[in-house]
Design a protein around this motif. Structure first.
Motif, PDB file in Angstrom:
ATOM      1  N   ILE A  87       0.964  -1.035  -0.087  1.00  0.00           N
ATOM      2  CA  ILE A  87      -0.166   0.021   0.017  1.00  0.00           C
ATOM      3  C   ILE A  87       1.116   1.340   0.120  1.00  0.00           C
ATOM      4  N   ARG A  88       1.901   1.201   0.872  1.00  0.00           N
ATOM      5  CA  ARG A  88       2.822   2.528   0.759  1.00  0.00           C
ATOM      6  C   ARG A  88       3.450   2.775  -0.463  1.00  0.00           C
ATOM      7  N   GLN A  89       4.006   1.617  -1.254  1.00  0.00           N
ATOM      8  CA  GLN A  89       4.551   1.891  -2.467  1.00  0.00           C
ATOM      9  C   GLN A  89       3.783   2.327  -3.657  1.00  0.00           C
ATOM     10  N   ALA A 145       0.834   3.413  -3.323  1.00  0.00           N
ATOM     11  CA  ALA A 145      -0.052   4.754  -3.145  1.00  0.00           C
ATOM     12  C   ALA A 145       1.114   5.869  -3.471  1.00  0.00           C
ATOM     13  N   GLN A 146       2.380   5.612  -2.864  1.00  0.00           N
ATOM     14  CA  GLN A 146       3.437   6.887  -3.323  1.00  0.00           C
ATOM     15  C   GLN A 146       3.330   6.714  -4.717  1.00  0.00           C
ATOM     16  N   HIS A 147       3.446   5.752  -5.446  1.00  0.00           N
ATOM     17  CA  HIS A 147       3.581   5.627  -6.930  1.00  0.00           C
ATOM     18  C   HIS A 147       2.344   6.391  -7.598  1.00  0.00           C
ATOM     19  N   ASP A 154      -2.394  10.801 -19.916  1.00  0.00           N
ATOM     20  CA  ASP A 154      -1.809   9.238 -19.560  1.00  0.00           C
ATOM     21  C   ASP A 154      -1.605   9.308 -18.033  1.00  0.00           C
ATOM     22  N   GLU A 155      -0.710  10.363 -17.606  1.00  0.00           N
ATOM     23  CA  GLU A 155      -0.634  10.367 -16.165  1.00  0.00           C
ATOM     24  C   GLU A 155      -1.608  10.023 -15.255  1.00  0.00           C
ATOM     25  N   ALA A 156      -2.778  10.991 -15.702  1.00  0.00           N
ATOM     26  CA  ALA A 156      -3.803  10.695 -14.789  1.00  0.00           C
ATOM     27  C   ALA A 156      -4.256   9.550 -14.957  1.00  0.00           C
ATOM     28  N   ASP A 177      21.460   2.765   2.835  1.00  0.00           N
ATOM     29  CA  ASP A 177      20.400   3.485   3.755  1.00  0.00           C
ATOM     30  C   ASP A 177      19.055   3.265   3.488  1.00  0.00           C
ATOM     31  N   SER A 178      18.671   2.402   2.564  1.00  0.00           N
ATOM     32  CA  SER A 178      17.175   2.032   1.976  1.00  0.00           C
ATOM     33  C   SER A 178      16.804   1.162   3.063  1.00  0.00           C
ATOM     34  N   THR A 179      15.852   1.814   3.751  1.00  0.00           N
ATOM     35  CA  THR A 179      14.972   1.035   4.935  1.00  0.00           C
ATOM     36  C   THR A 179      14.185  -0.170   4.446  1.00  0.00           C
ATOM     37  N   HIS A 180      13.267   0.122   3.261  1.00  0.00           N
ATOM     38  CA  HIS A 180      12.461  -1.119   2.891  1.00  0.00           C
ATOM     39  C   HIS A 180      13.231  -2.070   1.734  1.00  0.00           C
ATOM     40  N   SER A 181      14.441  -1.771   1.176  1.00  0.00           N
ATOM     41  CA  SER A 181      14.873  -2.662   0.141  1.00  0.00           C
ATOM     42  C   SER A 181      14.853  -4.275   0.577  1.00  0.00           C
ATOM     43  N   VAL A 230      13.217   2.616 -16.080  1.00  0.00           N
ATOM     44  CA  VAL A 230      14.003   1.714 -15.520  1.00  0.00           C
ATOM     45  C   VAL A 230      13.706   1.191 -14.232  1.00  0.00           C
ATOM     46  N   ASN A 231      13.063   1.739 -13.482  1.00  0.00           N
ATOM     47  CA  ASN A 231      12.640   1.534 -12.058  1.00  0.00           C
ATOM     48  C   ASN A 231      11.358   0.480 -12.283  1.00  0.00           C
ATOM     49  N   GLN A 232      10.448   0.924 -13.503  1.00  0.00           N
ATOM     50  CA  GLN A 232       9.264   0.310 -13.459  1.00  0.00           C
ATOM     51  C   GLN A 232       9.095  -1.239 -13.952  1.00  0.00           C
ATOM     52  N   SER A 288      18.195  -3.524  -6.357  1.00  0.00           N
ATOM     53  CA  SER A 288      18.224  -2.486  -5.609  1.00  0.00           C
ATOM     54  C   SER A 288      18.358  -0.804  -6.127  1.00  0.00           C
ATOM     55  N   ASN A 289      18.252   0.091  -5.235  1.00  0.00           N
ATOM     56  CA  ASN A 289      18.135   1.253  -5.614  1.00  0.00           C
ATOM     57  C   ASN A 289      19.283   1.589  -6.624  1.00  0.00           C
ATOM     58  N   ASP A 290      20.688   1.239  -6.043  1.00  0.00           N
ATOM     59  CA  ASP A 290      21.831   1.534  -6.695  1.00  0.00           C
ATOM     60  C   ASP A 290      21.961   0.791  -7.934  1.00  0.00           C
ATOM     61  N   SER A 334       7.082  11.223  -5.475  1.00  0.00           N
ATOM     62  CA  SER A 334       8.282  11.205  -5.735  1.00  0.00           C
ATOM     63  C   SER A 334       8.861  12.731  -5.515  1.00  0.00           C
ATOM     64  N   SER A 335      10.018  12.766  -4.983  1.00  0.00           N
ATOM     65  CA  SER A 335      10.904  13.919  -4.906  1.00  0.00           C
ATOM     66  C   SER A 335      11.078  14.775  -6.395  1.00  0.00           C
ATOM     67  N   ILE A 336      10.955  14.152  -7.311  1.00  0.00           N
ATOM     68  CA  ILE A 336      11.286  14.766  -8.707  1.00  0.00           C
ATOM     69  C   ILE A 336      10.100  15.871  -8.855  1.00  0.00           C
ATOM     70  N   ILE A 366       8.805  -7.644  -4.422  1.00  0.00           N
ATOM     71  CA  ILE A 366       7.994  -6.413  -4.643  1.00  0.00           C
ATOM     72  C   ILE A 366       8.945  -5.684  -5.435  1.00  0.00           C
ATOM     73  N   LYS A 367      10.170  -5.587  -5.080  1.00  0.00           N
ATOM     74  CA  LYS A 367      11.527  -4.723  -5.629  1.00  0.00           C
ATOM     75  C   LYS A 367      12.183  -6.073  -6.241  1.00  0.00           C
ATOM     76  N   ARG A 368      12.968  -5.724  -7.423  1.00  0.00           N
ATOM     77  CA  ARG A 368      13.442  -7.174  -8.103  1.00  0.00           C
ATOM     78  C   ARG A 368      14.697  -6.606  -8.009  1.00  0.00           C
TER      79      ARG A 368
HETATM   80  N1  FAQ Z   1      10.872  10.334  -3.589  1.00  0.00           N
HETATM   81  O1  FAQ Z   1      13.618   2.369   1.775  1.00  0.00           O
HETATM   82  P1  FAQ Z   1      13.394   3.046   0.494  1.00  0.00           P
HETATM   83  C1  FAQ Z   1       6.451   8.481 -12.265  1.00  0.00           C
HETATM   84  C2  FAQ Z   1      11.629   7.319   0.327  1.00  0.00           C
HETATM   85  S1  FAQ Z   1       7.890   7.894 -11.419  1.00  0.00           S
HETATM   86  C3  FAQ Z   1      10.213  10.411  -2.501  1.00  0.00           C
HETATM   87  O2  FAQ Z   1      14.787   2.677  -0.365  1.00  0.00           O
HETATM   88  P2  FAQ Z   1      11.532   1.959  -1.279  1.00  0.00           P
HETATM   89  C4  FAQ Z   1       6.190   8.498 -13.716  1.00  0.00           C
HETATM   90  C5  FAQ Z   1      10.701   5.915   0.515  1.00  0.00           C
HETATM   91  O3  FAQ Z   1       9.471   6.139   0.189  1.00  0.00           O
HETATM   92  C6  FAQ Z   1       7.992   8.247 -10.016  1.00  0.00           C
HETATM   93  N2  FAQ Z   1      10.702   9.481  -1.721  1.00  0.00           N
HETATM   94  O4  FAQ Z   1      12.165   2.927  -0.227  1.00  0.00           O
HETATM   95  C7  FAQ Z   1       6.167  10.243 -14.286  1.00  0.00           C
HETATM   96  C8  FAQ Z   1      10.950   5.678   1.941  1.00  0.00           C
HETATM   97  O5  FAQ Z   1      10.139   6.484   2.813  1.00  0.00           O
HETATM   98  P3  FAQ Z   1       8.760   5.741   3.583  1.00  0.00           P
HETATM   99  C9  FAQ Z   1       7.260   7.346  -9.068  1.00  0.00           C
HETATM  100  C10 FAQ Z   1      11.514   8.728  -1.670  1.00  0.00           C
HETATM  101  O6  FAQ Z   1      10.093   1.977  -1.437  1.00  0.00           O
HETATM  102  C11 FAQ Z   1       6.957  10.640 -14.968  1.00  0.00           C
HETATM  103  C12 FAQ Z   1      12.404   6.225   2.273  1.00  0.00           C
HETATM  104  O7  FAQ Z   1      12.652   7.072   1.114  1.00  0.00           O
HETATM  105  N3  FAQ Z   1       7.753   6.076  -9.195  1.00  0.00           N
HETATM  106  O8  FAQ Z   1       5.807   9.059 -11.313  1.00  0.00           O
HETATM  107  C13 FAQ Z   1      12.233   8.625  -2.898  1.00  0.00           C
HETATM  108  O9  FAQ Z   1      12.091   0.527  -1.206  1.00  0.00           O
HETATM  109  C14 FAQ Z   1       7.137  11.950 -15.224  1.00  0.00           C
HETATM  110  C15 FAQ Z   1      13.401   5.145   2.123  1.00  0.00           C
HETATM  111  O10 FAQ Z   1      13.714   4.660   0.748  1.00  0.00           O
HETATM  112  C16 FAQ Z   1       7.604   4.953  -8.181  1.00  0.00           C
HETATM  113  O11 FAQ Z   1       6.769   5.474  -7.065  1.00  0.00           O
HETATM  114  C17 FAQ Z   1      11.876   9.563  -4.082  1.00  0.00           C
HETATM  115  N4  FAQ Z   1      12.676   9.642  -4.974  1.00  0.00           N
HETATM  116  O12 FAQ Z   1      12.282   2.649  -2.699  1.00  0.00           O
HETATM  117  C18 FAQ Z   1       4.783  10.730 -13.827  1.00  0.00           C
HETATM  118  C19 FAQ Z   1       7.941   3.806  -8.380  1.00  0.00           C
HETATM  119  N5  FAQ Z   1      13.174   7.595  -2.909  1.00  0.00           N
HETATM  120  O13 FAQ Z   1       8.026   5.382   2.394  1.00  0.00           O
HETATM  121  C20 FAQ Z   1       4.733  12.114 -14.450  1.00  0.00           C
HETATM  122  C21 FAQ Z   1       7.539   2.589  -7.454  1.00  0.00           C
HETATM  123  C22 FAQ Z   1      13.019   7.016  -1.455  1.00  0.00           C
HETATM  124  O14 FAQ Z   1       9.347   4.839   4.470  1.00  0.00           O
HETATM  125  C23 FAQ Z   1       5.809  12.684 -15.185  1.00  0.00           C
HETATM  126  N6  FAQ Z   1       8.410   2.999  -6.161  1.00  0.00           N
HETATM  127  N7  FAQ Z   1      11.888   7.515  -0.836  1.00  0.00           N
HETATM  128  O15 FAQ Z   1       8.277   6.946   4.381  1.00  0.00           O
HETATM  129  C24 FAQ Z   1       9.735   2.315  -6.013  1.00  0.00           C
HETATM  130  O16 FAQ Z   1      10.255   1.764  -6.788  1.00  0.00           O
HETATM  131  C25 FAQ Z   1      10.117   2.603  -4.639  1.00  0.00           C
HETATM  132  O17 FAQ Z   1       9.331   3.015  -3.722  1.00  0.00           O
HETATM  133  C26 FAQ Z   1      11.500   3.612  -4.625  1.00  0.00           C
HETATM  134  C27 FAQ Z   1      12.036   3.667  -3.184  1.00  0.00           C
HETATM  135  C28 FAQ Z   1      12.589   3.116  -5.520  1.00  0.00           C
HETATM  136  C29 FAQ Z   1      10.839   5.027  -4.926  1.00  0.00           C
END
Ligand code: FAQ
Length: 310
Positions: free
Chosen positions: A34-36, A38-40, A73-75, A203-207, A133-135, A219-221, A107-109, A215-217
Motif C-alpha cells: 500500500i505504501r509503495q 500509493a506513493q507511486h 496518460d499520467e492521470a 540507507d534504504s529501509t525497505h529494500s 528503468v525503475n518500473q 536495489s536502488n543503486d 516522488s521527490s522529482i 516487490i522490488k527486483r
Molecule cells: N522520492 O527504503 P527506500 C512517475 C522514500 S515515476 C520520494 O529505498 P523503497 C512517472 C521512500 O518512500 C515516480 N520518496 O524506499 C512520471 C522511503 O520513505 P517511507 C514514481 C522517496 O520504497 C514521469 C524512504 O525514502 N515511481 O511518477 C524517494 O524501497 C513523468 C526510504 O527509501 C515510483 O514510485 C524519492 N525519489 O524505494 C509521472 C516507483 N526515494 O515510504 C509524471 C515505485 C525514496 O518509508 C511525469 N516505487 N523515498 O516514508 C519504488 O520503486 C520505490 O518505492 C522507490 C523507493 C525506488 C521509489
C-alpha cells in the motif's frame, strides 16, 4: 493441502507466482505494498503539474496535442495505481486523504520547477527514462494487480520517453540558443533524476524486505547504475553533455563511474522542503476542493441508479 496460509504464501513467492487480492498475505506485505503503490499513484497525479504548466505555452499545435495526451496518460496511470492499491483493502478516500494531509509522499522529482520548454524534453528523457528503468522490473512484482498495471504503464512511459528525447533532439540541433536551452535543462534535471531511485542501498529501509518478497527486483543503486549506463550513449546522440565531470567508463566494473546525487537534498525534498512542495500540495488541495461537486454528482447518480436498471 496441510500447509499453513503463511507456508502457501511463501511457496507462491518462491515459485515466482502471483499473490492475488483474496490470498492470505502477511500484514507487513500488505502495508508495504500500500505504501509503495500509493506513493507511486500520488507521484503520477502530482506529476501532472510540472508539465501541465507548459500545455498552454507549447510551441506548436502538434506539440501541445502531444503534451496534453502525455499528461492525460499520467492521470490514467494514477487511476490504475489507485485501483491496484484499493485491492489491498484501502479506500480511494483514505488514499487521497493520506496525500492531502502529507502522511503519504510522492516522488521527490515533482518538487522541481519547469522553467523552460526544454524541461518538457528533459522530463520525458530523464524522468520518464528513470521511471521506466525503475518500473519495468515491477512488471514482475509478486503482487498480481500491481504487476499487471505496470505492463500498460510501462508501454505508455516508453512513448513518453521518446517524445521527450525528440524534443531535446530538435532543440539540440536547432539554433545556438535552443541548443543552450536544452543543455541548461539537462544540467538542472540530471541529479534530481538520479535521486528518483531512492537512497543508497546502505540507507534504504525497505529494500531488503521488499526484495525478499519480490516487490522490488533490484536495489536502488543497481537501477541507478543501469540508468546512467543507458543515458550515456543517448546523450551522445543528442549532442548534449551529462553535467558530471567524473562520468567515465570503468572497464573493470563494466559500468560507468559517476557522481552520486546529493542524498541530503533528496531527504530534505521528501520531507517537504523542496523548491515547489508547497505549491504542488496547494494546487492539489485546490483541485480536490474544486472537484467536490463532481464526486457528489457521481455519488448521487450511483444512488439513483442502484444497478437495477443497468
Ligand atoms: N522520492 O527504503 P527506500 C512517475 C522514500 S515515476 C520520494 O529505498 P523503497 C512517472 C521512500 O518512500 C515516480 N520518496 O524506499 C512520471 C522511503 O520513505 P517511507 C514514481 C522517496 O520504497 C514521469 C524512504 O525514502 N515511481 O511518477 C524517494 O524501497 C513523468 C526510504 O527509501 C515510483 O514510485 C524519492 N525519489 O524505494 C509521472 C516507483 N526515494 O515510504 C509524471 C515505485 C525514496 O518509508 C511525469 N516505487 N523515498 O516514508 C519504488 O520503486 C520505490 O518505492 C522507490 C523507493 C525506488 C521509489
Amino acid at each position: 493441502d496441510g500447509r499453513t496460509a503463511e507456508e502457501t504464501f511463501e511457496a507462491v513467492i518462491a515459485a515466482d507466482q502471483k499473490v492475488e487480492p483474496r490470498d492470505w498475505m502477511p500484514d507487513a506485505y500488505r502495508k508495504g505494498l500500500i505504501r509503495q503503490i500509493a506513493q507511486h499513484a500520488h507521484s503520477e497525479i502530482i506529476g501532472m503539474q510540472p508539465e501541465g504548466n507548459w500545455i498552454t505555452r507549447a510551441p506548436s499545435l502538434k506539440r501541445k496535442a502531444i503534451l496534453l495526451a502525455k499528461v492525460q496518460d499520467e492521470a490514467g496511470h494514477g487511476l490504475y495505481l489507485y485501483a491496484a492499491a484499493e485491492t489491498l483493502g484501502i479506500s480511494r478516500d483514505e488514499l487521497v486523504d493520506a496525500l492531502l494531509t502529507g502522511r503519504q509522499k510522492y516522488s521527490s522529482i515533482f518538487n522541481y520547477p519547469t522553467l523552460t520548454w526544454a524541461d518538457m524534453g528533459a522530463i520525458g528523457w530523464l524522468v520518464d527514462g528513470a521511471a521506466i528503468v525503475n518500473q519495468v522490473p515491477i512488471c514482475r512484482c509478486s503482487y498480481g494487480p500491481y504487476a499487471r498495471a505496470m505492463i500498460r504503464i510501462c508501454k505508455e512511459e516508453s512513448f513518453h520517453q521518446r517524445q521527450g528525447y525528440e524534443i531535446l533532439y530538435t532543440l539540440s540541433n536547432g539554433t545556438a540558443a535552443q541548443h543552450e536551452m536544452a543543455q541548461e535543462s539537462i544540467n538542472r534535471w540530471w541529479y534530481p533524476s538520479l535521486a528518483m531511485f531512492g537512497p543508497p542501498d546502505a540507507d534504504s529501509t525497505h529494500s531488503a524486505q521488499s526484495m525478499a518478497w519480490k516487490i522490488k527486483r533490484h536495489s536502488n543503486d543497481e537501477l541507478r547504475q543501469r540508468f546512467v549506463d543507458m543515458c550515456v550513449p543517448q546523450a551522445e546522440v543528442l549532442g548534449l553533455t551529462i553535467p558530471d565531470p567524473e562520468l567515465r567508463w570503468n572497464e573493470e566494473r563494466g559500468h560507468h563511474d559517476y557522481t552520486s546525487p546529493d542524498f541530503e537534498e533528496l531527504m530534505r525534498v521528501v520531507k517537504g522542503d523542496g523548491p515547489c512542495n508547497a505549491e504542488r500540495m496547494a494546487h492539489r488541495r485546490r483541485a480536490h476542493t474544486d472537484g467536490a461537486w463532481v464526486r457528489a454528482a457521481a455519488e448521487a447518480y450511483a444512488a439513483k441508479h442502484d444497478g437495477s436498471d443497468r
